[in-house]
Scaffold this motif. Structure first.
Motif, PDB file in Angstrom:
ATOM      1  N   GLY A 196     -25.711  11.144  60.647  1.00  0.00           N
ATOM      2  CA  GLY A 196     -24.998  10.010  60.523  1.00  0.00           C
ATOM      3  C   GLY A 196     -24.845   9.033  59.679  1.00  0.00           C
ATOM      4  N   HIS A 197     -23.821   8.812  58.788  1.00  0.00           N
ATOM      5  CA  HIS A 197     -23.847   8.024  57.667  1.00  0.00           C
ATOM      6  C   HIS A 197     -22.473   7.446  57.258  1.00  0.00           C
ATOM      7  CE1 HIS A 197     -23.887   7.820  52.940  1.00  0.00           C
ATOM      8  NE2 HIS A 197     -24.162   6.639  53.630  1.00  0.00           N
ATOM      9  N   SER A 198     -22.051   6.524  58.239  1.00  0.00           N
ATOM     10  CA  SER A 198     -20.603   5.939  58.188  1.00  0.00           C
ATOM     11  C   SER A 198     -20.655   4.688  58.450  1.00  0.00           C
ATOM     12  CB  SER A 198     -19.949   7.019  59.164  1.00  0.00           C
ATOM     13  OG  SER A 198     -18.740   6.484  59.632  1.00  0.00           O
ATOM     14  N   THR A 199     -19.291   4.001  57.974  1.00  0.00           N
ATOM     15  CA  THR A 199     -19.089   2.654  58.562  1.00  0.00           C
ATOM     16  C   THR A 199     -18.598   2.623  59.992  1.00  0.00           C
ATOM     17  OG1 THR A 199     -16.834   3.021  57.795  1.00  0.00           O
ATOM     18  CG2 THR A 199     -18.377   2.036  56.430  1.00  0.00           C
ATOM     19  N   SER A 200     -18.661   3.553  60.723  1.00  0.00           N
ATOM     20  CA  SER A 200     -17.998   3.750  62.271  1.00  0.00           C
ATOM     21  C   SER A 200     -19.173   2.983  62.964  1.00  0.00           C
ATOM     22  CB  SER A 200     -17.903   5.145  62.619  1.00  0.00           C
ATOM     23  OG  SER A 200     -17.685   5.079  64.022  1.00  0.00           O
ATOM     24  N   GLN A 201     -18.593   2.195  63.973  1.00  0.00           N
ATOM     25  CA  GLN A 201     -19.642   1.895  65.055  1.00  0.00           C
ATOM     26  C   GLN A 201     -20.526   2.839  65.728  1.00  0.00           C
ATOM     27  OE1 GLN A 201     -18.043   0.174  68.719  1.00  0.00           O
ATOM     28  NE2 GLN A 201     -16.303   1.158  68.456  1.00  0.00           N
ATOM     29  N   TRP A 202     -19.985   4.186  65.541  1.00  0.00           N
ATOM     30  CA  TRP A 202     -20.600   5.101  66.423  1.00  0.00           C
ATOM     31  C   TRP A 202     -21.706   5.872  65.471  1.00  0.00           C
ATOM     32  CZ3 TRP A 202     -19.682   4.968  71.345  1.00  0.00           C
ATOM     33  CH2 TRP A 202     -18.608   4.376  71.752  1.00  0.00           C
ATOM     34  N   SER A 203     -21.793   5.552  64.191  1.00  0.00           N
ATOM     35  CA  SER A 203     -22.619   5.898  63.248  1.00  0.00           C
ATOM     36  C   SER A 203     -24.083   6.567  63.627  1.00  0.00           C
ATOM     37  CB  SER A 203     -22.878   5.187  62.018  1.00  0.00           C
ATOM     38  OG  SER A 203     -23.392   5.906  60.959  1.00  0.00           O
ATOM     39  N   THR A 204     -24.692   5.599  64.557  1.00  0.00           N
ATOM     40  CA  THR A 204     -26.056   6.270  64.961  1.00  0.00           C
ATOM     41  C   THR A 204     -26.034   7.182  65.979  1.00  0.00           C
ATOM     42  OG1 THR A 204     -26.156   4.341  66.406  1.00  0.00           O
ATOM     43  CG2 THR A 204     -27.238   3.885  64.208  1.00  0.00           C
ATOM     44  N   SER A 205     -25.174   7.243  66.501  1.00  0.00           N
ATOM     45  CA  SER A 205     -25.044   8.525  67.479  1.00  0.00           C
ATOM     46  C   SER A 205     -24.646   9.607  67.107  1.00  0.00           C
ATOM     47  CB  SER A 205     -23.882   7.959  68.700  1.00  0.00           C
ATOM     48  OG  SER A 205     -22.820   7.838  68.180  1.00  0.00           O
ATOM     49  N   PHE A 206     -24.152   9.661  65.760  1.00  0.00           N
ATOM     50  CA  PHE A 206     -23.976  11.077  65.057  1.00  0.00           C
ATOM     51  C   PHE A 206     -25.108  12.068  65.027  1.00  0.00           C
ATOM     52  CE2 PHE A 206     -20.135   8.853  62.985  1.00  0.00           C
ATOM     53  CZ  PHE A 206     -19.515   8.717  64.124  1.00  0.00           C
ATOM     54  N   GLY A 207     -26.366  11.379  64.856  1.00  0.00           N
ATOM     55  CA  GLY A 207     -27.482  12.247  64.989  1.00  0.00           C
ATOM     56  C   GLY A 207     -27.848  12.713  63.658  1.00  0.00           C
ATOM     57  N   GLU A 208     -29.123  13.374  63.643  1.00  0.00           N
ATOM     58  CA  GLU A 208     -29.485  14.064  62.439  1.00  0.00           C
ATOM     59  C   GLU A 208     -28.558  15.034  61.849  1.00  0.00           C
ATOM     60  OE1 GLU A 208     -33.342  16.161  62.229  1.00  0.00           O
ATOM     61  OE2 GLU A 208     -33.324  15.953  64.482  1.00  0.00           O
ATOM     62  N   ALA A 209     -28.530  15.728  60.705  1.00  0.00           N
ATOM     63  CA  ALA A 209     -27.859  16.818  60.274  1.00  0.00           C
ATOM     64  C   ALA A 209     -28.280  17.966  61.258  1.00  0.00           C
ATOM     65  CB  ALA A 209     -28.001  16.982  58.677  1.00  0.00           C
ATOM     66  N   GLY A 210     -26.837  18.631  61.489  1.00  0.00           N
ATOM     67  CA  GLY A 210     -27.130  19.872  62.592  1.00  0.00           C
ATOM     68  C   GLY A 210     -28.078  20.770  61.786  1.00  0.00           C
ATOM     69  N   PHE A 211     -28.021  20.943  60.424  1.00  0.00           N
ATOM     70  CA  PHE A 211     -29.131  22.049  59.944  1.00  0.00           C
ATOM     71  C   PHE A 211     -30.341  21.825  60.207  1.00  0.00           C
ATOM     72  CE2 PHE A 211     -31.201  23.787  56.364  1.00  0.00           C
ATOM     73  CZ  PHE A 211     -30.783  25.208  56.341  1.00  0.00           C
ATOM     74  N   THR A 212     -30.826  20.419  60.427  1.00  0.00           N
ATOM     75  CA  THR A 212     -32.296  20.410  60.688  1.00  0.00           C
ATOM     76  C   THR A 212     -32.506  20.237  62.213  1.00  0.00           C
ATOM     77  OG1 THR A 212     -31.906  17.855  60.577  1.00  0.00           O
ATOM     78  CG2 THR A 212     -32.557  19.018  58.486  1.00  0.00           C
ATOM     79  N   ARG A 213     -31.613  19.716  62.929  1.00  0.00           N
ATOM     80  CA  ARG A 213     -31.941  19.750  64.387  1.00  0.00           C
ATOM     81  C   ARG A 213     -31.700  21.067  65.007  1.00  0.00           C
ATOM     82  NH1 ARG A 213     -27.788  19.052  68.165  1.00  0.00           N
ATOM     83  NH2 ARG A 213     -25.395  19.225  67.276  1.00  0.00           N
ATOM     84  N   PHE A 214     -31.029  21.914  64.107  1.00  0.00           N
ATOM     85  CA  PHE A 214     -31.129  23.538  64.706  1.00  0.00           C
ATOM     86  C   PHE A 214     -32.541  23.735  64.981  1.00  0.00           C
ATOM     87  CE2 PHE A 214     -30.207  27.990  64.387  1.00  0.00           C
ATOM     88  CZ  PHE A 214     -29.159  27.928  65.282  1.00  0.00           C
ATOM     89  N   THR A 240     -13.139   8.912  55.730  1.00  0.00           N
ATOM     90  CA  THR A 240     -12.665   8.030  57.083  1.00  0.00           C
ATOM     91  C   THR A 240     -13.997   7.115  57.434  1.00  0.00           C
ATOM     92  OG1 THR A 240     -13.222  10.011  58.306  1.00  0.00           O
ATOM     93  CG2 THR A 240     -11.036   9.700  57.468  1.00  0.00           C
ATOM     94  N   GLY A 241     -14.769   6.678  56.811  1.00  0.00           N
ATOM     95  CA  GLY A 241     -16.002   6.103  57.212  1.00  0.00           C
ATOM     96  C   GLY A 241     -17.031   6.458  56.514  1.00  0.00           C
ATOM     97  N   GLY A 285     -10.100   5.890  62.303  1.00  0.00           N
ATOM     98  CA  GLY A 285     -10.226   4.657  61.694  1.00  0.00           C
ATOM     99  C   GLY A 285      -9.097   4.172  60.888  1.00  0.00           C
ATOM    100  N   GLY A 286      -8.171   4.605  61.753  1.00  0.00           N
ATOM    101  CA  GLY A 286      -6.451   4.088  60.976  1.00  0.00           C
ATOM    102  C   GLY A 286      -6.267   4.915  59.917  1.00  0.00           C
TER     103      GLY A 286
END
Length: 358
Positions: A196-214, A240-241, A285-286
């Motif tokens: 998660g690396h974004s200007t979105s308010q939801w950025s922290t919820s996007f989690g670590e990269a799927g490649f590592t959490r696999f 888009t963020g 994000g518009g």
């Protein structure tokens, strides 16, 4: 007796949500496929900096026969920050193919360690609206003791998996008809190659990269089969963020997926990738989130995925002319609708049968 996970749902860090548990009480109903006399619950406070206080936790299938869940023999207990812990094993008469009711009374407000669902097929909250996003806290896994072992299937992906519109009806069939157990390892907003690396308010919820959490998923769940559906956010988010420089090449995505396949092979796991579904017309994000360049990458990745032995071509099933068919479109041109999800679940189930995986 064999310790068996009968339900598991990925939690994430929703630090931007402060209203969860405003009334100090949560009611959940979670589908349980197998009968058992012993049960325990996983209690999750992984992303919060304050303790999760549990004044009482009751389980029941009949409201007249409520049973208190304890931890270390105590009816009231605390889950410390950044921890995931288990309740005691509880004597409980759990019928097969029933919904287990869970009532949690907690004074802790503003909980950020949360699960998310839209579908009501496996998880029912007090809000049963079929299209609204529902968040829940506390319980992230259920284990029972059974006499027989069961094939474990992990559904790994992003919001298309996490929200449950296809994953929940698929899991229900896999559990009731084929006697498998499933776990939802979807995280909304998750990308394969970037955290998660974004200007979105939801950025922290996007989690670590799927490649590592696999890797965490393999170690934690030890699945026999992984149904993998990820990659669309790697294309949607840049510009888009997330920085546009994070738009991956088709080669990078393909290489990562092949490496995941190798990881599965090393552990004797069957890897079933699904092609990346279209997202033309999505606005994030518009900003228009799709482009000709992103579509070329998607098509190039899918072209290579179709060469893999166990691939399921979900993109061709739900898409036409490089966009979602209307009957599958949730409305944002990315996510799968409730009715469309049922069709997707049946399609995936048929593919698994045809490939003799179940």
């Amino acid at each position: 007796m064999i310790k068996t996970t009968t339900w598991k749902h990925n939690f994430s860090n929703y630090i931007n949500l402060d209203h969860i548990n405003a009334n100090g009480h949560q009611h959940l109903q979670i589908f349980q496929p197998f009968a058992s006399k012993k049960i325990r619950l996983q209690l999750n406070n992984l992303y919060d900096e304050k303790p999760l206080e549990i004044e009482s936790l009751e389980i029941y299938t009949d409201s007249k026969k409520k049973v208190l869940v304890t931890k270390d023999g105590k009816e009231s207990f605390t889950i410390e920050p950044r921890l995931v812990e288990w309740s005691d094993w509880i004597d409980f008469n759990l019928p097969a193919e029933s919904f287990l009711s869970i009532d949690i009374v907690s004074p802790t407000k503003g909980i950020h360690t949360l699960g998310l669902t839209i579908s009501n097929d496996l998880i029912r909250t007090e809000n049963t609206d079929p299209v609204e996003t529902k968040y829940f806290f506390g319980v992230s896994e259920i284990q029972v003791k059974t006499e027989h072992s069961h094939k474990r299937i992990a559904l790994f992906g992003d919001s298309l998996t996490n929200q449950g519109n296809y994953a929940a009806p698929l899991s229900t069939d896999l559990e009731t008809i084929f006697h498998c157990v499933t776990a939802n390892y979807g995280i909304s907003g998750n990308r394969l190659l970037h955290p998660g690396h974004s200007t979105s308010q939801w950025s922290t919820s996007f989690g670590e990269a799927g490649f590592t959490r696999f890797d965490h998923m393999i170690a934690d769940y030890q699945p026999n089969i992984v149904i993998f559906m990820e990659g669309v956010n790697d294309l949607l988010h840049p510009g888009t963020g997330s920085p546009v420089s994070e738009l991956p090449s088709a080669e990078a995505l393909i290489k990562a997926i092949h490496l995941l396949k190798k990881k599965c092979k090393k552990h004797g796991i069957i890897f079933i990738p699904m092609t990346i579904t279209p997202a033309f017309g999505n606005i994030n994000g518009g900003v228009f989130a799709w482009s000709d360049e992103k579509e070329k990458i998607r098509l190039a990745v899918n072209h290579e995925l179709l060469k893999l032995p166990n691939v399921i071509d979900i993109a061709s099933f739900v898409g036409e002319d490089n966009k979602l068919k209307a009957e599958f479109d949730y409305g944002d041109h990315v996510h799968i609708s409730k009715e469309g999800g049922k069709q997707v679940a049946k399609f995936v189930e048929e593919q698994l049968i045809r490939k003799k995986m179940i």
